[in-house]
Design a protein around this motif. Structure first.
Motif, PDB file in Angstrom:
ATOM      1  N   VAL A  38      -5.594  10.231   1.949  1.00 16.95           N
ATOM      2  CA  VAL A  38      -4.811  11.139   2.785  1.00 16.95           C
ATOM      3  C   VAL A  38      -5.644  12.375   3.113  1.00 16.95           C
ATOM      4  N   ALA A  39      -6.393  12.861   2.145  1.00 15.85           N
ATOM      5  CA  ALA A  39      -7.192  14.074   2.360  1.00 15.85           C
ATOM      6  C   ALA A  39      -8.267  13.875   3.427  1.00 15.85           C
ATOM      7  N   THR A  40      -8.970  12.740   3.374  1.00 16.67           N
ATOM      8  CA  THR A  40     -10.067  12.527   4.321  1.00 16.67           C
ATOM      9  C   THR A  40      -9.586  12.093   5.702  1.00 16.67           C
ATOM     10  N   HIS A  41      -8.360  11.605   5.800  1.00 14.69           N
ATOM     11  CA  HIS A  41      -7.844  11.112   7.075  1.00 14.69           C
ATOM     12  C   HIS A  41      -6.601  11.880   7.537  1.00 14.69           C
ATOM     13  N   GLN A  42      -6.460  13.088   7.027  1.00 19.61           N
ATOM     14  CA  GLN A  42      -5.283  13.902   7.328  1.00 19.61           C
ATOM     15  C   GLN A  42      -5.111  14.130   8.830  1.00 19.61           C
ATOM     16  N   HIS A  43      -6.187  14.411   9.531  1.00 14.63           N
ATOM     17  CA  HIS A  43      -6.097  14.676  10.978  1.00 14.63           C
ATOM     18  C   HIS A  43      -5.529  13.456  11.715  1.00 14.63           C
ATOM     19  N   ALA A  44      -6.029  12.266  11.389  1.00 12.94           N
ATOM     20  CA  ALA A  44      -5.551  11.046  12.044  1.00 12.94           C
ATOM     21  C   ALA A  44      -4.091  10.768  11.686  1.00 12.94           C
ATOM     22  N   LEU A  45      -3.713  11.041  10.451  1.00 13.17           N
ATOM     23  CA  LEU A  45      -2.321  10.819  10.037  1.00 13.17           C
ATOM     24  C   LEU A  45      -1.373  11.762  10.773  1.00 13.17           C
ATOM     25  N   PHE A  46      -1.782  13.016  10.953  1.00 12.19           N
ATOM     26  CA  PHE A  46      -0.957  13.949  11.724  1.00 12.19           C
ATOM     27  C   PHE A  46      -0.839  13.485  13.180  1.00 12.19           C
ATOM     28  N   ALA A  47      -1.914  12.950  13.735  1.00 16.40           N
ATOM     29  CA  ALA A  47      -1.872  12.435  15.113  1.00 16.40           C
ATOM     30  C   ALA A  47      -0.909  11.263  15.228  1.00 16.40           C
ATOM     31  N   LEU A  48      -0.908  10.398  14.221  1.00 12.73           N
ATOM     32  CA  LEU A  48       0.043   9.281  14.221  1.00 12.73           C
ATOM     33  C   LEU A  48       1.480   9.794  14.133  1.00 12.73           C
ATOM     34  N   GLN A  49       1.698  10.825  13.331  1.00 18.17           N
ATOM     35  CA  GLN A  49       3.041  11.408  13.223  1.00 18.17           C
ATOM     36  C   GLN A  49       3.480  11.994  14.563  1.00 18.17           C
ATOM     37  N   GLU A  50       2.552  12.608  15.283  1.00 20.68           N
ATOM     38  CA  GLU A  50       2.886  13.152  16.605  1.00 20.68           C
ATOM     39  C   GLU A  50       3.298  12.040  17.557  1.00 20.68           C
ATOM     40  N   ARG A  51       2.634  10.886  17.461  1.00 18.91           N
ATOM     41  CA  ARG A  51       3.026   9.739  18.298  1.00 18.91           C
ATOM     42  C   ARG A  51       4.437   9.303  17.964  1.00 18.91           C
ATOM     43  N   LEU A  52       4.754   9.243  16.663  1.00 19.81           N
ATOM     44  CA  LEU A  52       6.116   8.877  16.256  1.00 19.81           C
ATOM     45  C   LEU A  52       7.136   9.891  16.765  1.00 19.81           C
ATOM     46  N   ASP A  53       6.824  11.173  16.627  1.00 19.85           N
ATOM     47  CA  ASP A  53       7.731  12.233  17.074  1.00 19.85           C
ATOM     48  C   ASP A  53       7.976  12.165  18.573  1.00 19.85           C
ATOM     49  N   ALA A  54       6.997  11.647  19.328  1.00 21.55           N
ATOM     50  CA  ALA A  54       7.135  11.508  20.777  1.00 21.55           C
ATOM     51  C   ALA A  54       7.880  10.227  21.157  1.00 21.55           C
ATOM     52  N   GLY A  55       8.290   9.442  20.154  1.00 20.16           N
ATOM     53  CA  GLY A  55       9.033   8.224  20.424  1.00 20.16           C
ATOM     54  C   GLY A  55       8.177   6.998  20.639  1.00 20.16           C
ATOM     55  N   GLU A  56       6.877   7.131  20.414  1.00 20.46           N
ATOM     56  CA  GLU A  56       5.968   6.005  20.602  1.00 20.46           C
ATOM     57  C   GLU A  56       5.930   5.163  19.322  1.00 20.46           C
ATOM     58  N   PRO A  57       6.086   3.850  19.461  1.00 21.38           N
ATOM     59  CA  PRO A  57       6.018   3.009  18.263  1.00 21.38           C
ATOM     60  C   PRO A  57       4.583   2.914  17.747  1.00 21.38           C
ATOM     61  N   LEU A  58       4.457   2.726  16.456  1.00 26.46           N
ATOM     62  CA  LEU A  58       3.137   2.536  15.859  1.00 26.46           C
ATOM     63  C   LEU A  58       2.951   1.052  15.601  1.00 26.46           C
ATOM     64  N   ALA A  59       2.285   0.393  16.536  1.00 25.99           N
ATOM     65  CA  ALA A  59       2.028  -1.045  16.437  1.00 25.99           C
ATOM     66  C   ALA A  59       0.539  -1.274  16.664  1.00 25.99           C
ATOM     67  N   PHE A  60      -0.050  -2.065  15.782  1.00 20.15           N
ATOM     68  CA  PHE A  60      -1.485  -2.300  15.826  1.00 20.15           C
ATOM     69  C   PHE A  60      -1.759  -3.794  15.809  1.00 20.15           C
ATOM     70  N   ALA A  61      -2.703  -4.226  16.631  1.00 22.48           N
ATOM     71  CA  ALA A  61      -3.082  -5.638  16.668  1.00 22.48           C
ATOM     72  C   ALA A  61      -3.710  -6.024  15.333  1.00 22.48           C
ATOM     73  N   ALA A  62      -3.393  -7.238  14.888  1.00 23.58           N
ATOM     74  CA  ALA A  62      -3.926  -7.699  13.603  1.00 23.58           C
ATOM     75  C   ALA A  62      -4.194  -9.197  13.670  1.00 23.58           C
ATOM     76  N   LYS A  63      -5.170  -9.619  12.887  1.00 27.67           N
ATOM     77  CA  LYS A  63      -5.480 -11.028  12.726  1.00 27.67           C
ATOM     78  C   LYS A  63      -5.757 -11.245  11.246  1.00 27.67           C
ATOM     79  N   LEU A  64      -4.969 -12.090  10.626  1.00 30.70           N
ATOM     80  CA  LEU A  64      -5.061 -12.312   9.187  1.00 30.70           C
ATOM     81  C   LEU A  64      -5.360 -13.767   8.895  1.00 30.70           C
ATOM     82  N   TYR A  65      -6.058 -14.000   7.792  1.00 29.25           N
ATOM     83  CA  TYR A  65      -6.419 -15.358   7.386  1.00 29.25           C
ATOM     84  C   TYR A  65      -6.037 -15.570   5.925  1.00 29.25           C
TER      85      TYR A  65
END
Length: 75
Positions: A38-65
Motif C-alpha cells: 500500500v505504501a509503495t503504490h498509494q498514488h495508484a490506489l488513490f487514483a483507482l478510488q477516484e475512478r470508483l468515486d466517479a462511478g467508473e467500474p474497476l474491471a481488468f482483463a485477465a487470463k488465468l491458467y
C-alpha cells in the motif's frame, strides 16, 4: 520431465467494487505486481478510488491458467 494431466484456461475480467478488495487480491497473488505494498503504490490506489468515486467500474482483463502435472509413472 513432468507429464501434463490437465490444462484449463480462463479469459475474462476481474471486477472489483472497492480498493480494499484490490489490495487484498494483490497481497494474495504477489506475482501480479511484484513488490506491491500500500505504501509503495498509494498514488495508484488513490487514483483507482477516484475512478470508483466517479462511478467508473474497476474491471481488468485477465487470463488465468490451471495446469496439473505429475512425474511420469505416478498417479
Amino acid at each position: 520431465g513432468l507429464e501434463i494431466v490437465t490444462v484449463n484456461e480462463w479469459e475474462g475480467k476481474l471486477c472489483f467494487t472497492d480498493v480494499g478488495a484490490i489490495v487484498y487480491y494483490l497481497k494474495a497473488v504477489p506475482w501480479e505486481v511484484p513488490g506491491f505494498s500500500v505504501a509503495t503504490h498509494q498514488h495508484a490506489l488513490f487514483a483507482l478510488q477516484e475512478r470508483l468515486d466517479a462511478g467508473e467500474p474497476l474491471a481488468f482483463a485477465a487470463k488465468l491458467y490451471l495446469i496439473e502435472a505429475h512425474k511420469p509413472g505416478k498417479s
